[in-house]
Design a protein around this motif. Sequence first.
Motif, PDB file in Angstrom:
ATOM      1  N   GLN A 183       6.135 -16.893   6.473  1.00 23.13           N
ATOM      2  CA  GLN A 183       6.401 -17.036   5.035  1.00 23.13           C
ATOM      3  C   GLN A 183       5.442 -16.208   4.164  1.00 23.13           C
ATOM      4  OE1 GLN A 183       6.160 -20.567   6.603  1.00 23.13           O
ATOM      5  NE2 GLN A 183       8.136 -19.923   7.364  1.00 23.13           N
ATOM      6  N   CYS A 184       5.132 -15.002   4.595  1.00 24.83           N
ATOM      7  CA  CYS A 184       4.232 -14.154   3.798  1.00 24.83           C
ATOM      8  C   CYS A 184       4.933 -13.596   2.568  1.00 24.83           C
ATOM      9  CB  CYS A 184       3.672 -13.017   4.654  1.00 24.83           C
ATOM     10  SG  CYS A 184       4.915 -11.807   5.191  1.00 24.83           S
ATOM     11  N   GLY A 185       6.264 -13.488   2.626  1.00 25.38           N
ATOM     12  CA  GLY A 185       7.019 -12.970   1.484  1.00 25.38           C
ATOM     13  C   GLY A 185       7.191 -11.458   1.494  1.00 25.38           C
ATOM     14  N   ASN A 186       6.653 -10.772   2.492  1.00 24.55           N
ATOM     15  CA  ASN A 186       6.762  -9.305   2.524  1.00 24.55           C
ATOM     16  C   ASN A 186       8.210  -8.839   2.518  1.00 24.55           C
ATOM     17  OD1 ASN A 186       4.078  -8.730   2.420  1.00 24.55           O
ATOM     18  ND2 ASN A 186       3.928  -7.857   4.466  1.00 24.55           N
ATOM     19  N   VAL A 202       0.865  -1.177   0.000  1.00 26.68           N
ATOM     20  CA  VAL A 202       0.000   0.000   0.000  1.00 26.68           C
ATOM     21  C   VAL A 202       0.905   1.232   0.000  1.00 26.68           C
ATOM     22  CG1 VAL A 202      -1.801   1.267   1.202  1.00 26.68           C
ATOM     23  CG2 VAL A 202      -1.788  -1.240   1.281  1.00 26.68           C
ATOM     24  N   ASN A 203       0.778   2.036  -1.056  1.00 32.00           N
ATOM     25  CA  ASN A 203       1.678   3.193  -1.244  1.00 32.00           C
ATOM     26  C   ASN A 203       3.150   2.780  -1.113  1.00 32.00           C
ATOM     27  OD1 ASN A 203      -1.023   4.316  -0.645  1.00 32.00           O
ATOM     28  ND2 ASN A 203       0.039   6.255  -0.879  1.00 32.00           N
ATOM     29  N   GLY A 204       3.470   1.599  -1.660  1.00 29.03           N
ATOM     30  CA  GLY A 204       4.841   1.113  -1.650  1.00 29.03           C
ATOM     31  C   GLY A 204       5.265   0.439  -0.372  1.00 29.03           C
ATOM     32  N   ARG A 205       4.427   0.458   0.638  1.00 33.28           N
ATOM     33  CA  ARG A 205       4.772  -0.128   1.935  1.00 33.28           C
ATOM     34  C   ARG A 205       4.242  -1.554   2.020  1.00 33.28           C
ATOM     35  NH1 ARG A 205       3.368   2.443   7.859  1.00 33.28           N
ATOM     36  NH2 ARG A 205       2.997   0.502   8.945  1.00 33.28           N
ATOM     37  N   ALA A 206       5.146  -2.515   2.320  1.00 29.58           N
ATOM     38  CA  ALA A 206       4.727  -3.907   2.463  1.00 29.58           C
ATOM     39  C   ALA A 206       3.710  -4.023   3.589  1.00 29.58           C
ATOM     40  CB  ALA A 206       5.935  -4.780   2.745  1.00 29.58           C
ATOM     41  N   THR A 207       2.593  -4.702   3.296  1.00 35.83           N
ATOM     42  CA  THR A 207       1.470  -4.733   4.240  1.00 35.83           C
ATOM     43  C   THR A 207       0.835  -6.110   4.248  1.00 35.83           C
ATOM     44  OG1 THR A 207       0.992  -2.407   3.731  1.00 35.83           O
ATOM     45  CG2 THR A 207      -0.777  -3.683   4.764  1.00 35.83           C
TER      46      THR A 207
END
Length: 330
Positions: free
Chosen positions: A156-159, A71-76
């Motif tokens: 393991q979300c990959g963020n 979201v707006n470049g921020r991993a979420t």
Amino acid sequence: MKPDSVKVTLKTFRFNAETDYLPYYKHYEMKVGKDELILDLLNRIKWEHDGSFSYRRSCRHGICGACGIKVNGRATLACKQNALELVELFGNELLIEPQSKKRVVKDMIIDKKDFWDKHAKVKPYVATDIDPHPEHETKQSIEEFNKFLDSDLCIQCGNCHYACPVVEVNENYLGPAAFNAAYRFTVDTRDEVGEERLKLTAQMESGVWDCVKCFECAEACPKEINPIEKITKLHNLQFEQGVAERNIATRHAEGFLRGMKKYGYLDEADIVSYSEGYLGMYKHLKTAAKMLRAGKIHWHSGIPFINSVPKIKNLNEVQKLIKISQTNKL
């Protein structure tokens, strides 16, 4: 007092690899309540605006790691993030994008094959031969368990993997999630392939020495794991167990300590000559000239047999601290 709801525009990435030539962004406007999560907004896009909108979701409790997006470049992690907190941070237009745009299958769904392949390479499990009919369990002490630190919390979300700038430009780089797993199982006293993992993570281009220490991975983790800490511990384990090879990266690490011992601070000229050799220094001459004019280095820095670089006061105290804390000989 914060309002109970705010009108928000979601500028949302859309792409179907089977039908679209190029991606595009579609705008969705909605009133967002103070208790709504980003996942609720994704659900509303699909249920109220466009049923073809695609994304992953499952547990809704921050456990499965399926709903990672940006979201707006921020991993979420969409099911953990309150929407109005991001509105307060970024304004009333939120940019909704997948973790990695170049791996998109459809909208927010990406192909995570590279993530899983790299994760599997480090053998993220206790590798040992066990009796098929054990008579007792294998116990660990509290001290042994505590060595895992927070590495066991990874979902393991990959963020962190897709927030890493090195992963973005180097397809061979294993990435912070794989390194976190490598550390977790290398320090497990029941495991028997720790040296194999250390050799794997010591390799140039793919291993921990290519980490640029930007801390993007730590910022991206929804479980507040610090992969940088595990990468640093893998560095130390490689030295301690004699796995680290002599190369620019390891000499660069040694150069930091060398400068601290000699002067009490980092000598930026000496670390270049030590890690890259005198021939390697030539490609940095333009930078060196600028640093010389700015007073960042001395003209005699890095030249052997000339020991005239200023030293800090109480250098002997710094040397004592290094001697006490150093766990391995470089």
